[in-house]
Scaffold this motif. Sequence first.
Motif, PDB file in Angstrom:
ATOM      1  N   PRO A 322      39.253  32.624  45.200  1.00  0.00           N
ATOM      2  CA  PRO A 322      40.677  32.478  44.858  1.00  0.00           C
ATOM      3  C   PRO A 322      41.295  33.810  44.463  1.00  0.00           C
ATOM      4  CG  PRO A 322      39.381  30.749  43.820  1.00  0.00           C
ATOM      5  CD  PRO A 322      38.403  31.721  44.390  1.00  0.00           C
ATOM      6  N   LEU A 323      42.514  34.054  44.916  1.00  0.00           N
ATOM      7  CA  LEU A 323      43.194  35.304  44.574  1.00  0.00           C
ATOM      8  C   LEU A 323      43.516  35.387  43.087  1.00  0.00           C
ATOM      9  CD1 LEU A 323      45.560  35.687  47.650  1.00  0.00           C
ATOM     10  CD2 LEU A 323      43.709  37.210  46.993  1.00  0.00           C
ATOM     11  N   SER A 324      43.588  34.234  42.413  1.00  0.00           N
ATOM     12  CA  SER A 324      43.804  34.246  40.967  1.00  0.00           C
ATOM     13  C   SER A 324      42.605  34.866  40.243  1.00  0.00           C
ATOM     14  CB  SER A 324      44.045  32.831  40.452  1.00  0.00           C
ATOM     15  OG  SER A 324      42.940  31.986  40.775  1.00  0.00           O
ATOM     16  N   GLU A 325      41.443  34.899  40.918  1.00  0.00           N
ATOM     17  CA  GLU A 325      40.256  35.529  40.346  1.00  0.00           C
ATOM     18  C   GLU A 325      40.143  36.989  40.757  1.00  0.00           C
ATOM     19  OE1 GLU A 325      36.784  33.288  41.337  1.00  0.00           O
ATOM     20  OE2 GLU A 325      37.564  31.399  40.513  1.00  0.00           O
ATOM     21  N   SER A 326      40.437  37.282  42.028  1.00  0.00           N
ATOM     22  CA  SER A 326      40.326  38.669  42.502  1.00  0.00           C
ATOM     23  C   SER A 326      41.515  39.527  42.068  1.00  0.00           C
ATOM     24  CB  SER A 326      40.199  38.690  44.032  1.00  0.00           C
ATOM     25  OG  SER A 326      41.294  38.042  44.632  1.00  0.00           O
ATOM     26  N   ILE A 327      42.686  38.875  41.871  1.00  0.00           N
ATOM     27  CA  ILE A 327      43.866  39.595  41.359  1.00  0.00           C
ATOM     28  C   ILE A 327      44.408  38.805  40.175  1.00  0.00           C
ATOM     29  CG2 ILE A 327      46.098  40.650  41.955  1.00  0.00           C
ATOM     30  CD1 ILE A 327      45.347  40.428  44.885  1.00  0.00           C
ATOM     31  N   PRO A 328      43.737  38.869  39.025  1.00  0.00           N
ATOM     32  CA  PRO A 328      44.148  38.063  37.873  1.00  0.00           C
ATOM     33  C   PRO A 328      45.390  38.621  37.192  1.00  0.00           C
ATOM     34  CG  PRO A 328      42.333  39.483  37.271  1.00  0.00           C
ATOM     35  CD  PRO A 328      42.552  39.694  38.746  1.00  0.00           C
ATOM     36  N   GLU A 329      46.028  37.778  36.391  1.00  0.00           N
ATOM     37  CA  GLU A 329      47.154  38.223  35.591  1.00  0.00           C
ATOM     38  C   GLU A 329      46.673  39.213  34.539  1.00  0.00           C
ATOM     39  OE1 GLU A 329      50.244  37.518  36.088  1.00  0.00           O
ATOM     40  OE2 GLU A 329      49.964  36.000  37.641  1.00  0.00           O
TER      41      GLU A 329
END
Length: 335
Positions: A322-329
């Motif tokens: 998931p991109l939320s993991e590879s590019i987290p906030e």
Amino acid sequence: KSSCRTQQHTLTLVSCSQEEKLWDAMKITARVLGTGLLVFTALVNFGLWYMQNIWDASGHFWQTTWLKLYYLLEGEEWTIFFLGTALVPALAFWGFNGILIMADVTGKPTFITRYRIQPGKNNPVDTKKLLQAIYTVLCNQFLVSLPMFVPMFYIMKWWGNTFSKELPTFRWFLVELSIFTLIEEILFYYTHRLVHLPLLYKHIHKKHHEWTAPVGVVSMYAHPVEHIVSNTLPVMTGPMIMGSHIVSIAAWFSLALVTTSISHCGYHLPFLPSPEFHDFHHLKFNQCYGVLGVLDYLHGTDTVFRQTKAYERHRVLLSLTPLSESIPEVPGRAE
């Protein structure tokens, strides 16, 4: 006088410097665009050649299938039109959203839910609120969209090409698809911005924005006026202008409904178009009004979006991470 001459000389030098910079920028832009255009043209030609070969190989099958259906329905144009504009797109819409609804309600399969864009939202979804959205969508489909297909039917009948026994070529369908997409982008962007005006927003568009973290079916959850102006007309206009074949219309309507469902689904799934752009619109309200984002870029209505992590994630996910993991906030920073 001496002071004035010095100032004029300085202004002249600044002007010349700016002109040189502008000229250099134009030359660099021309080189980049020129190279990009050549590469893009080569790739498009190769892609068209490859797809055309596939189409030619299967063209007889599709043509034969269409003729079988045509004669099965005895050439009844209204029946064929209803199937192409209403039934087939509706099956595509509810088939895709049925899977999403299951994930939203049950949290399964976890393969889907781990790609949630707004963590903690709709986990699980409010069932009462979801049922209300489904009811509104069904009303819009049966009580708003269907009546709009009646005048569209007579317009298409007037063109005389819609119910032809011969299918359009694959290349022509691609041309039509490009025109449909361009028309939809223009009409949706400006009508969408229109319903964001305070008076119209309060009485019309606010209904759609009840969902700050949208789900797929919410793509058609709207006030009837908005459903006519922003949802249906931008999609219908292209085929009416082009006098398209019913098979092309069915494919375009189905594609448009599935695409808008992806934009609202709340999940950034692998190998599908990115929904980050429109999801950000639901989150912030005053950014990202369009479909493709071209007009947002030209009008500057995506400037805040471009400064966020959501913009970095706005691409097709080509892996299972998931991109939320590879590019987290950024921790502690609200975007």
